[in-house]
Design a protein around this motif. Sequence first.
Motif, mmCIF file in Angstrom:
data_model
loop_
_atom_site.group_PDB
_atom_site.id
_atom_site.type_symbol
_atom_site.label_atom_id
_atom_site.label_comp_id
_atom_site.label_asym_id
_atom_site.label_seq_id
_atom_site.Cartn_x
_atom_site.Cartn_y
_atom_site.Cartn_z
ATOM 1 N N ASN A 87 0.866 -1.186 0.000
ATOM 2 C CA ASN A 87 0.000 0.000 0.000
ATOM 3 C C ASN A 87 0.896 1.227 0.000
ATOM 4 O OD1 ASN A 87 0.756 0.510 2.750
ATOM 5 N ND2 ASN A 87 -0.884 -0.849 3.448
ATOM 6 N N ASN A 88 0.374 2.378 0.316
ATOM 7 C CA ASN A 88 1.153 3.610 0.218
ATOM 8 C C ASN A 88 2.327 3.667 1.194
ATOM 9 O OD1 ASN A 88 -0.378 4.702 -1.860
ATOM 10 N ND2 ASN A 88 -1.824 5.700 -0.453
ATOM 11 N N ASN A 89 2.259 2.895 2.276
ATOM 12 C CA ASN A 89 3.302 2.983 3.292
ATOM 13 C C ASN A 89 4.053 1.683 3.567
ATOM 14 O OD1 ASN A 89 0.994 5.147 4.430
ATOM 15 N ND2 ASN A 89 3.097 5.882 4.492
ATOM 16 N N PHE A 90 3.564 0.560 3.061
ATOM 17 C CA PHE A 90 4.206 -0.718 3.354
ATOM 18 C C PHE A 90 4.645 -1.419 2.064
ATOM 19 C CE2 PHE A 90 1.930 -0.103 7.328
ATOM 20 C CZ PHE A 90 2.832 -0.580 8.270
ATOM 21 N N ASP A 91 5.871 -1.959 2.107
ATOM 22 C CA ASP A 91 6.408 -2.769 1.023
ATOM 23 C C ASP A 91 6.871 -4.104 1.587
ATOM 24 O OD1 ASP A 91 6.068 -0.613 -0.687
ATOM 25 O OD2 ASP A 91 8.142 0.063 -0.483
ATOM 26 N N LEU A 92 6.787 -5.130 0.751
ATOM 27 C CA LEU A 92 7.383 -6.427 1.064
ATOM 28 C C LEU A 92 8.607 -6.581 0.184
ATOM 29 C CD1 LEU A 92 7.088 -9.103 2.652
ATOM 30 C CD2 LEU A 92 5.847 -10.005 0.663
ATOM 31 N N ARG A 93 9.744 -6.898 0.795
ATOM 32 C CA ARG A 93 11.011 -6.832 0.067
ATOM 33 C C ARG A 93 11.833 -8.106 0.254
ATOM 34 N NH1 ARG A 93 14.928 -1.636 -0.213
ATOM 35 N NH2 ARG A 93 13.134 -1.000 -1.425
ATOM 36 N N PHE A 94 12.379 -8.611 -0.839
ATOM 37 C CA PHE A 94 13.281 -9.755 -0.830
ATOM 38 C C PHE A 94 14.638 -9.269 -1.319
ATOM 39 C CE2 PHE A 94 14.722 -13.859 -2.953
ATOM 40 C CZ PHE A 94 15.092 -14.462 -1.759
ATOM 41 N N GLU A 95 15.703 -9.536 -0.514
ATOM 42 C CA GLU A 95 17.030 -8.995 -0.816
ATOM 43 C C GLU A 95 18.092 -10.100 -0.816
ATOM 44 O OE1 GLU A 95 18.066 -5.768 1.730
ATOM 45 O OE2 GLU A 95 16.316 -4.564 1.217
ATOM 46 N N PRO A 96 18.102 -10.992 -1.791
ATOM 47 C CA PRO A 96 19.142 -12.026 -1.832
ATOM 48 C C PRO A 96 20.512 -11.405 -2.119
ATOM 49 C CG PRO A 96 17.884 -12.037 -3.871
ATOM 50 C CD PRO A 96 17.193 -11.074 -2.947
ATOM 51 N N GLY A 97 21.508 -11.828 -1.354
ATOM 52 C CA GLY A 97 22.836 -11.253 -1.536
ATOM 53 C C GLY A 97 23.923 -12.189 -1.072
ATOM 54 N N VAL A 98 25.150 -11.750 -1.264
ATOM 55 C CA VAL A 98 26.334 -12.483 -0.822
ATOM 56 C C VAL A 98 27.152 -11.558 0.073
ATOM 57 C CG1 VAL A 98 28.403 -13.742 -1.524
ATOM 58 C CG2 VAL A 98 26.365 -13.821 -2.966
ATOM 59 N N ASN A 99 27.511 -12.059 1.252
ATOM 60 C CA ASN A 99 28.286 -11.286 2.225
ATOM 61 C C ASN A 99 29.641 -11.957 2.435
ATOM 62 O OD1 ASN A 99 25.843 -9.919 2.503
ATOM 63 N ND2 ASN A 99 25.287 -11.018 4.364
ATOM 64 N N PHE A 100 30.694 -11.174 2.372
ATOM 65 C CA PHE A 100 32.050 -11.659 2.590
ATOM 66 C C PHE A 100 32.593 -11.032 3.867
ATOM 67 C CE2 PHE A 100 31.160 -11.309 -1.934
ATOM 68 C CZ PHE A 100 31.465 -12.579 -2.406
ATOM 69 N N ASN A 101 33.152 -11.852 4.752
ATOM 70 C CA ASN A 101 33.640 -11.324 6.018
ATOM 71 C C ASN A 101 34.730 -12.211 6.598
ATOM 72 O OD1 ASN A 101 33.329 -11.251 9.253
ATOM 73 N ND2 ASN A 101 32.893 -9.241 8.366
ATOM 74 N N THR A 102 35.644 -11.605 7.356
ATOM 75 C CA THR A 102 36.671 -12.332 8.091
ATOM 76 C C THR A 102 36.658 -11.885 9.542
ATOM 77 O OG1 THR A 102 38.083 -12.526 6.132
ATOM 78 C CG2 THR A 102 39.139 -12.846 8.264
ATOM 79 N N ARG A 103 36.680 -12.847 10.460
ATOM 80 C CA ARG A 103 36.728 -12.561 11.896
ATOM 81 C C ARG A 103 37.953 -13.217 12.502
ATOM 82 N NH1 ARG A 103 30.523 -14.352 12.880
ATOM 83 N NH2 ARG A 103 30.923 -15.306 10.868
#
Length: 235
Positions: A87-103
Amino acid sequence: MKKLLAFALMMLCLNTAQAQLFSGERVLNQQNFDQQRWSWGYFLGFNSYDFNFDYKNYNPSSNTGKDLIVETRTGFNVGLIGNLKLNNNFDLRFEPGVNFNTRGFQAIRADADTYREISSTYVHLPLLVKFNANRLNNFRPFVVGGVSTSINLSSNENNPDDNSAGQFRMTTNTYYYEIGFGIDLYLYYFKLSPSIRGVFAINDELIRDSNPNSIYTGNVEKMSSRAVFINFTFQ
């Protein structure tokens, strides 16, 4: 680095809002963008992953009571966006991604070299609800929250070797809840949305060592990731 990036994002949002509120600008960019049922885009950004440990017993030999310490570093995010207008104020969102990290990861023990470097590559799959405030000139604040799962391609879950052989093991699949905020900036050619989001794992990710008295896993009740994402979305 994480604090610097968060501060830079906040200042960008404040400066943009101030310019829109007090400049008197009335030329609207991308006027029909929010009328689309579906919209698509991509994002680039940064991450900082940490571990949260729950221990079985307090460690009296440590000043903090912790057996393990984590050295956080800045990683990189990249992915795609599919957005469904509800609607005017709500969206449904899908965000597939790849994250690279070192700890960096280390057990608090003076008589041994216990340092481990954990490089992780996550396929991250969040399903989010985005609440948008009403648009004011060419900006629109929002908050976002939802759930997600990730596949850790570097988990070592099925590796028969454990920390005694220098292998730190985690579960391949992790489940999270996420919450954050940002601002949509309507530029002449596209919409730019800087945002900051906290990501918190729900399940225990630690694969225990064979030795029940392992300095790495023996006293750990639960280990779960937590992270901060700073993303820049282009639509």
